[in-house]
Design a protein around this motif. Structure first.
Motif, short mmCIF file in Angstrom:
data_model
loop_
_atom_site.label_atom_id
_atom_site.label_comp_id
_atom_site.label_asym_id
_atom_site.label_seq_id
_atom_site.Cartn_x
_atom_site.Cartn_y
_atom_site.Cartn_z
N CYS A 38 -4.12 -12.59 -2.82
CA CYS A 38 -4.84 -11.31 -2.74
C CYS A 38 -6.28 -11.70 -2.36
N LEU A 39 -6.92 -12.51 -3.21
CA LEU A 39 -8.18 -12.87 -2.98
C LEU A 39 -8.39 -13.74 -1.80
N ARG A 40 -7.57 -14.63 -1.27
CA ARG A 40 -7.80 -15.46 -0.26
C ARG A 40 -7.65 -14.37 1.13
N SER A 41 -6.77 -13.27 1.07
CA SER A 41 -6.90 -12.31 1.91
C SER A 41 -8.20 -11.60 2.57
N LEU A 42 -9.14 -11.89 1.75
CA LEU A 42 -10.67 -11.46 2.17
C LEU A 42 -11.19 -12.43 3.17
N PHE A 43 -10.44 -13.34 3.46
CA PHE A 43 -10.77 -14.13 4.63
C PHE A 43 -10.11 -14.61 5.54
N TYR A 44 -8.95 -13.63 6.17
CA TYR A 44 -8.17 -14.09 7.17
C TYR A 44 -7.86 -12.49 7.59
N MET A 45 -7.77 -12.46 8.91
CA MET A 45 -7.50 -11.04 9.48
C MET A 45 -6.09 -10.67 9.34
N HIS A 46 -5.99 -9.44 8.94
CA HIS A 46 -4.65 -8.62 8.56
C HIS A 46 -5.04 -7.01 8.84
N ASN A 47 -4.11 -6.14 8.89
CA ASN A 47 -4.67 -4.92 8.97
C ASN A 47 -5.09 -4.00 7.93
N GLU A 48 -5.43 -4.71 6.83
CA GLU A 48 -5.81 -4.05 5.63
C GLU A 48 -7.50 -4.68 5.40
N LEU A 49 -7.93 -5.47 6.09
CA LEU A 49 -9.08 -6.32 5.99
C LEU A 49 -10.39 -5.30 5.91
N GLY A 50 -10.22 -4.33 7.15
CA GLY A 50 -11.26 -3.40 7.49
C GLY A 50 -11.19 -2.37 6.11
N ASN A 51 -10.18 -1.88 5.62
CA ASN A 51 -10.18 -1.01 4.45
C ASN A 51 -10.51 -1.66 3.26
N ILE A 52 -10.35 -2.85 3.02
CA ILE A 52 -10.87 -3.66 1.86
C ILE A 52 -12.58 -3.80 1.89
#
Length: 199
Positions: A38-52
Motif C-alpha cells: 500500500c505504501l509503495r502504491s503512492l509511487f505508481y499510477m493506479h485509479n486510486e492515486l488521485g483519491n489518495i
C-alpha cells in the motif's frame, strides 16, 4: 508520476467486490495488498492515486488551520470529528446511497445551525453566513457529483485515473473546508467587537 513499477493492475470485473462501487471506472484497480505494498502504491499510477493524494491534502489543511489560537482549534476539532465519523461510515457503506446517508446527519446539524442564525436565535458576523452557505453548497454539490458519477458515466474508462467523480468530490470538499476557515475567521473577528445586549 511513476517512481515505482507497481503490480499488474486489475479491471473492474476482477476487482474484489468491496471495491466495486463505481462501474464506470473500468481499469487500474490495485490487487489486495499488504501494508508495505500500500505504501509503495503512492509511487505508481493506479485509479486510486488521485483519491489518495486528495485525501492527504485534508490533514495538511487541518494541521495548517490548527496553528491558530485555541478558539479556532476547538471549532475545527468539532468539524474534524464530525467529518471523520462521516468518512468512516461512508467507507464501510456498500452502496452510494448508504455512503450519502452517512453524511445526512451532518448536513441536518449544519442546517439547524444555519436556521438558528437566519432567524435570530444564533449570532455571528453578517458576512460569514455567505461563506458558510458556499461551504455547504460545495460539499453538497461534490456529494451529488460523486453519487451521480459524473463525468465517467458519460465516458466509461476515460476517467479511470484522473478526473473522476470521486476526485472531483474530494477537491470540492477541500474548497468547502477553505470556506469554513474563512467563515470562522470572519466570526472570530466579529466576536472581538460584539457587545452582548444589556436587556
Amino acid at each position: 508520476m511513476v517512481l515505482y513499477k507497481g503490480p499488474r493492475l486489475l479491471d473492474f470485473a476482477k476487482t474484489p467486490t468491496h471495491l466495486q462501487f463505481n462501474k464506470y471506472v473500468l481499469t487500474g484497480y490495485r490487487p489486495v495488498s499488504t501494508a508495505q505494498e500500500c505504501l509503495r502504491s503512492l509511487f505508481y499510477m493506479h485509479n486510486e492515486l488521485g483519491n489518495i493524494y486528495t485525501h492527504g491534502a485534508l490533514p495538511i489543511i487541518y494541521i495548517t488551520l490548527l496553528c491558530y489560537p485555541v478558539v479556532r482549534q476547538a471549532a475545527l476539532l468539532a468539524y474534524i470529528l464530525l467529518s471523520t465519523y462521516g468518512i468512516y461510515c461512508a467507507t464501510t457503506a456498500r452502496t452510494n446511497v448508504l455512503r450519502l446517508r452517512a453524511f445526512v446527519w451532518q448536513a441536518l446539524f449544519r442546517f439547524s445551525l444555519f436556521l438558528f442564525r437566519v432567524y435570530g436565535s444564533g449570532v455571528g458576523s453578517p458576512n460569514s453566513l455567505r461563506l458558510f452557505v458556499i461551504m455547504d453548497s460545495l460539499a453538497v454539490l461534490g456529494g451529488l457529483v460523486n453519487i451521480i458519477q459524473i463525468p465517467e458515466r458519460f465516458s466509461p474508462g476515460l476517467f479511470d485515473n484522473w478526473g473522476n467523480s470521486h476526485q472531483i468530490m474530494h477537491v470540492m470538499v477541500i474548497c468547502s473546508i477553505i470556506y469554513l476557515h474563512w467563515g470562522t475567521l470572519e466570526d472570530l473577528a466579529w466576536i472581538k467587537t460584539y457587545q452582548c445586549p444589556t436587556e
